[in-house]
Design a protein around this motif. Structure first.
Motif, PDB file in Angstrom:
ATOM      1  N   GLN A  50       0.931  -1.198  -0.008  1.00 30.17           N
ATOM      2  CA  GLN A  50      -0.017   0.098   0.028  1.00 30.17           C
ATOM      3  C   GLN A  50       0.885   1.273  -0.128  1.00 30.17           C
ATOM      4  O   GLN A  50       2.032   1.174   0.719  1.00 30.17           O
ATOM      5  N   VAL A  51       0.415   2.245  -0.651  1.00 29.20           N
ATOM      6  CA  VAL A  51       1.055   3.601  -0.756  1.00 29.20           C
ATOM      7  C   VAL A  51      -0.066   4.818  -0.518  1.00 29.20           C
ATOM      8  O   VAL A  51      -1.069   4.652  -1.122  1.00 29.20           O
ATOM      9  N   PHE A  52       0.129   5.695   0.523  1.00 35.92           N
ATOM     10  CA  PHE A  52      -0.890   6.576   0.786  1.00 35.92           C
ATOM     11  C   PHE A  52      -0.466   8.024   0.289  1.00 35.92           C
ATOM     12  O   PHE A  52       0.675   8.102   0.349  1.00 35.92           O
ATOM     13  N   ILE A  53      -0.830   8.635  -0.745  1.00 40.33           N
ATOM     14  CA  ILE A  53      -0.360   9.867  -1.107  1.00 40.33           C
ATOM     15  C   ILE A  53      -1.498  11.170  -0.779  1.00 40.33           C
ATOM     16  O   ILE A  53      -2.505  11.008  -0.909  1.00 40.33           O
ATOM     17  N   ALA A  54      -0.901  12.101  -0.438  1.00 42.70           N
ATOM     18  CA  ALA A  54      -1.631  13.280  -0.258  1.00 42.70           C
ATOM     19  C   ALA A  54      -0.788  14.586  -0.888  1.00 42.70           C
ATOM     20  O   ALA A  54       0.671  14.425  -0.669  1.00 42.70           O
ATOM     21  N   ALA A  55      -1.596  15.622  -1.509  1.00 42.90           N
ATOM     22  CA  ALA A  55      -0.842  16.704  -1.890  1.00 42.90           C
ATOM     23  C   ALA A  55      -1.947  17.971  -2.147  1.00 42.90           C
ATOM     24  O   ALA A  55      -3.132  17.816  -2.138  1.00 42.90           O
ATOM     25  N   ASN A  56      -1.501  19.111  -2.346  1.00 39.47           N
ATOM     26  CA  ASN A  56      -2.252  20.266  -2.368  1.00 39.47           C
ATOM     27  C   ASN A  56      -1.623  20.970  -3.801  1.00 39.47           C
ATOM     28  O   ASN A  56      -0.472  20.883  -3.992  1.00 39.47           O
ATOM     29  N   HIS A  57      -2.782  21.573  -4.615  1.00 42.55           N
ATOM     30  CA  HIS A  57      -2.195  22.440  -5.751  1.00 42.55           C
ATOM     31  C   HIS A  57      -1.140  21.757  -6.820  1.00 42.55           C
ATOM     32  O   HIS A  57      -0.167  22.184  -6.998  1.00 42.55           O
ATOM     33  N   ALA A  58      -1.890  20.388  -6.930  1.00 42.12           N
ATOM     34  CA  ALA A  58      -0.926  19.909  -7.855  1.00 42.12           C
ATOM     35  C   ALA A  58      -1.484  20.165  -9.465  1.00 42.12           C
ATOM     36  O   ALA A  58      -2.701  20.333  -9.573  1.00 42.12           O
ATOM     37  N   VAL A  59      -0.639  20.317 -10.298  1.00 46.06           N
ATOM     38  CA  VAL A  59      -1.054  20.445 -11.792  1.00 46.06           C
ATOM     39  C   VAL A  59      -0.546  19.153 -12.485  1.00 46.06           C
ATOM     40  O   VAL A  59       0.803  18.943 -12.646  1.00 46.06           O
ATOM     41  N   TYR A  60      -1.373  18.509 -12.937  1.00 48.93           N
ATOM     42  CA  TYR A  60      -1.375  17.321 -13.886  1.00 48.93           C
ATOM     43  C   TYR A  60      -1.823  17.671 -15.299  1.00 48.93           C
ATOM     44  O   TYR A  60      -2.947  17.897 -15.542  1.00 48.93           O
ATOM     45  N   GLN A  61      -0.826  17.586 -16.204  1.00 49.21           N
ATOM     46  CA  GLN A  61      -1.097  17.964 -17.640  1.00 49.21           C
ATOM     47  C   GLN A  61      -2.080  19.081 -17.872  1.00 49.21           C
ATOM     48  O   GLN A  61      -3.062  19.309 -18.730  1.00 49.21           O
ATOM     49  N   GLY A  62      -1.532  20.201 -17.109  1.00 55.12           N
ATOM     50  CA  GLY A  62      -2.411  21.516 -17.071  1.00 55.12           C
ATOM     51  C   GLY A  62      -3.461  21.568 -16.128  1.00 55.12           C
ATOM     52  O   GLY A  62      -4.331  22.780 -15.958  1.00 55.12           O
ATOM     53  N   LEU A  63      -3.991  20.426 -15.677  1.00 59.29           N
ATOM     54  CA  LEU A  63      -5.402  20.531 -14.750  1.00 59.29           C
ATOM     55  C   LEU A  63      -4.710  20.864 -13.268  1.00 59.29           C
ATOM     56  O   LEU A  63      -4.053  20.053 -12.751  1.00 59.29           O
ATOM     57  N   HIS A  64      -5.606  21.644 -12.619  1.00 56.17           N
ATOM     58  CA  HIS A  64      -5.183  22.223 -11.520  1.00 56.17           C
ATOM     59  C   HIS A  64      -6.263  21.324 -10.337  1.00 56.17           C
ATOM     60  O   HIS A  64      -7.423  21.372 -10.357  1.00 56.17           O
ATOM     61  N   LEU A  65      -5.451  20.622  -9.373  1.00 58.66           N
ATOM     62  CA  LEU A  65      -6.233  19.665  -8.313  1.00 58.66           C
ATOM     63  C   LEU A  65      -5.981  20.301  -7.159  1.00 58.66           C
ATOM     64  O   LEU A  65      -4.756  20.406  -6.653  1.00 58.66           O
ATOM     65  N   SER A  66      -7.164  20.886  -6.627  1.00 56.60           N
ATOM     66  CA  SER A  66      -6.795  21.714  -5.309  1.00 56.60           C
ATOM     67  C   SER A  66      -6.448  20.953  -4.156  1.00 56.60           C
ATOM     68  O   SER A  66      -5.422  21.138  -3.688  1.00 56.60           O
ATOM     69  N   ARG A  67      -7.173  19.910  -3.965  1.00 58.02           N
ATOM     70  CA  ARG A  67      -6.440  18.968  -2.680  1.00 58.02           C
ATOM     71  C   ARG A  67      -6.865  17.333  -3.333  1.00 58.02           C
ATOM     72  O   ARG A  67      -7.788  16.872  -3.844  1.00 58.02           O
ATOM     73  N   ILE A  68      -5.736  16.476  -3.074  1.00 55.26           N
ATOM     74  CA  ILE A  68      -5.763  15.050  -3.427  1.00 55.26           C
ATOM     75  C   ILE A  68      -5.352  14.307  -2.252  1.00 55.26           C
ATOM     76  O   ILE A  68      -4.358  14.404  -1.839  1.00 55.26           O
ATOM     77  N   GLN A  69      -6.317  13.032  -2.163  1.00 50.89           N
ATOM     78  CA  GLN A  69      -5.720  12.122  -1.262  1.00 50.89           C
ATOM     79  C   GLN A  69      -5.940  10.735  -1.853  1.00 50.89           C
ATOM     80  O   GLN A  69      -7.040  10.367  -2.311  1.00 50.89           O
ATOM     81  N   LEU A  70      -5.024   9.822  -1.945  1.00 51.22           N
ATOM     82  CA  LEU A  70      -5.008   8.601  -2.774  1.00 51.22           C
ATOM     83  C   LEU A  70      -4.399   7.515  -1.853  1.00 51.22           C
ATOM     84  O   LEU A  70      -3.347   7.674  -1.387  1.00 51.22           O
ATOM     85  N   THR A  71      -5.137   6.294  -2.262  1.00 52.72           N
ATOM     86  CA  THR A  71      -4.467   5.256  -1.384  1.00 52.72           C
ATOM     87  C   THR A  71      -4.418   4.266  -2.720  1.00 52.72           C
ATOM     88  O   THR A  71      -5.422   3.621  -3.336  1.00 52.72           O
ATOM     89  N   GLY A  72      -3.324   3.685  -3.003  1.00 55.76           N
ATOM     90  CA  GLY A  72      -2.785   2.673  -3.702  1.00 55.76           C
ATOM     91  C   GLY A  72      -2.453   1.273  -3.302  1.00 55.76           C
ATOM     92  O   GLY A  72      -1.633   1.359  -2.421  1.00 55.76           O
ATOM     93  N   GLU A  73      -2.941   0.131  -4.075  1.00 53.30           N
ATOM     94  CA  GLU A  73      -2.816  -0.994  -3.215  1.00 53.30           C
ATOM     95  C   GLU A  73      -2.176  -2.180  -4.199  1.00 53.30           C
ATOM     96  O   GLU A  73      -2.429  -2.083  -5.433  1.00 53.30           O
ATOM     97  N   ASN A  74      -1.497  -3.024  -3.721  1.00 56.97           N
ATOM     98  CA  ASN A  74      -1.005  -4.335  -4.521  1.00 56.97           C
ATOM     99  C   ASN A  74      -0.232  -3.666  -5.657  1.00 56.97           C
ATOM    100  O   ASN A  74      -0.376  -4.042  -6.945  1.00 56.97           O
ATOM    101  N   ILE A  75       0.639  -2.959  -5.471  1.00 52.23           N
ATOM    102  CA  ILE A  75       1.708  -2.272  -6.553  1.00 52.23           C
ATOM    103  C   ILE A  75       2.763  -3.194  -6.991  1.00 52.23           C
ATOM    104  O   ILE A  75       3.480  -3.590  -5.927  1.00 52.23           O
ATOM    105  N   ARG A  76       3.061  -3.492  -8.078  1.00 49.59           N
ATOM    106  CA  ARG A  76       4.261  -4.100  -8.607  1.00 49.59           C
ATOM    107  C   ARG A  76       5.207  -2.961  -9.201  1.00 49.59           C
ATOM    108  O   ARG A  76       4.540  -2.426 -10.310  1.00 49.59           O
ATOM    109  N   ILE A  77       6.283  -3.133  -8.930  1.00 47.52           N
ATOM    110  CA  ILE A  77       7.179  -2.029  -9.521  1.00 47.52           C
ATOM    111  C   ILE A  77       8.735  -2.941  -9.838  1.00 47.52           C
ATOM    112  O   ILE A  77       8.967  -3.982  -9.520  1.00 47.52           O
ATOM    113  N   ASN A  78       9.560  -2.101 -10.839  1.00 53.85           N
ATOM    114  CA  ASN A  78      10.546  -2.772 -11.271  1.00 53.85           C
ATOM    115  C   ASN A  78      11.831  -2.507 -10.183  1.00 53.85           C
ATOM    116  O   ASN A  78      12.798  -1.598 -10.584  1.00 53.85           O
ATOM    117  N   LEU A  79      11.426  -3.023  -8.950  1.00 52.55           N
ATOM    118  CA  LEU A  79      12.668  -2.565  -8.062  1.00 52.55           C
ATOM    119  C   LEU A  79      14.084  -2.950  -8.284  1.00 52.55           C
ATOM    120  O   LEU A  79      15.036  -1.987  -7.762  1.00 52.55           O
TER     121      LEU A  79
END
Length: 239
Positions: A50-79
């Motif tokens: 699990q990974v928990f992420i929180a941020a304010n005033h993020a800009v993604y591809q020009g889209l302004h996101l005021s506040r965001i809180q996300l939880t991702g689960e069962n993540i596979r990465i190229n460690l």
């Protein structure tokens, strides 16, 4: 931020790589916080529970996101590659749940983003197709720019300008109610388009926008000046 287990791999390798990856996904972000849950044995296989992420005033591809809180689960990465100094990469789709808050001011700033502006222009064209009085002539050779957005519980109001090749500008307003039609569909209620010359209601009492099968919105709340969205989405790794 690291897990309670105090994993050394998390603190020395994974956290810096994840922070770098997150910052590479946005052009601007404030108060970025994240917490990785898992132990060394799990993470050494490239698995993060699990990974928990929180941020304010993020800009993604020009889209302004005021506040965001996300939880991702069962993540596979190229460690293995990360340990050799390569960028972090997702190997499988990730189910992500969380909350997204969009303020009116940030949505206004997003109107200049090509992704958002194109979507609104396409929506305008689709709505005009339901108007029986020569809708194609309205947009022919016209440039559309969006300047303002107002959020009210009863009505979402978008203001823009149509400019013809001679430079003559015509103000335009798109008004609509906004609700959920299903977990992956937005419902525009009684959409109408206003210009100086006329009010164009067309033949639509409602219009659905399909967000795709990866989206599962559980709650959409419209309050004055703000949209609050809670739900889940599957994040697909970039090829």
């Amino acid at each position: 931020m690291t897990s309670k287990q105090g994993s050394r791999i998390i603190s020395t390798t994974l956290s810096p790589a994840l922070r770098l990856w997150l910052r590479s996904q946005v052009s601007q972000v404030e108060n970025l916080q994240f917490k990785i849950s898992g132990g060394d044995r799990q993470i050494l296989t490239g698995y993060i529970p699990q990974v928990f992420i929180a941020a304010n005033h993020a800009v993604y591809q020009g889209l302004h996101l005021s506040r965001i809180q996300l939880t991702g689960e069962n993540i596979r990465i190229n460690l293995g590659q990360v340990l050799r100094g390569k960028p972090l990469r997702l190997l499988e789709p990730i189910p992500v749940s969380g909350e997204l808050i969009l303020e009116e001011t940030d949505l206004k700033a997003s109107l200049q983003a090509p992704l958002f502006a194109t979507a609104l222009t396409d929506l305008l064209g689709t709505l005009l197709q339901a108007v029986p009085t020569h809708p194609d002539d309205i947009l022919k050779d016209q440039q559309i720019s969006w300047q303002q957005i107002t959020i009210d519980p009863e009505c979402l109001k978008l203001s823009g300008t149509l400019t013809d090749p001679s430079g003559n500008a015509t103000p335009l307003v798109l008004r609509t109610g906004l609700k959920l039609a299903s977990p992956h569909e937005l419902l525009l209620e009684s959409p109408c388009i206003e210009t100086q010359q006329e009010l164009l209601r067309g033949n639509l009492d409602e219009f659905k926008i399909d967000l795709g099968p990866e989206v599962d919105i559980q709650e959409l709340t419209v309050i004055p000046g703000q949209l609050v969205c809670r739900g889940r989405i599957n994040v697909i790794p970039a090829e």
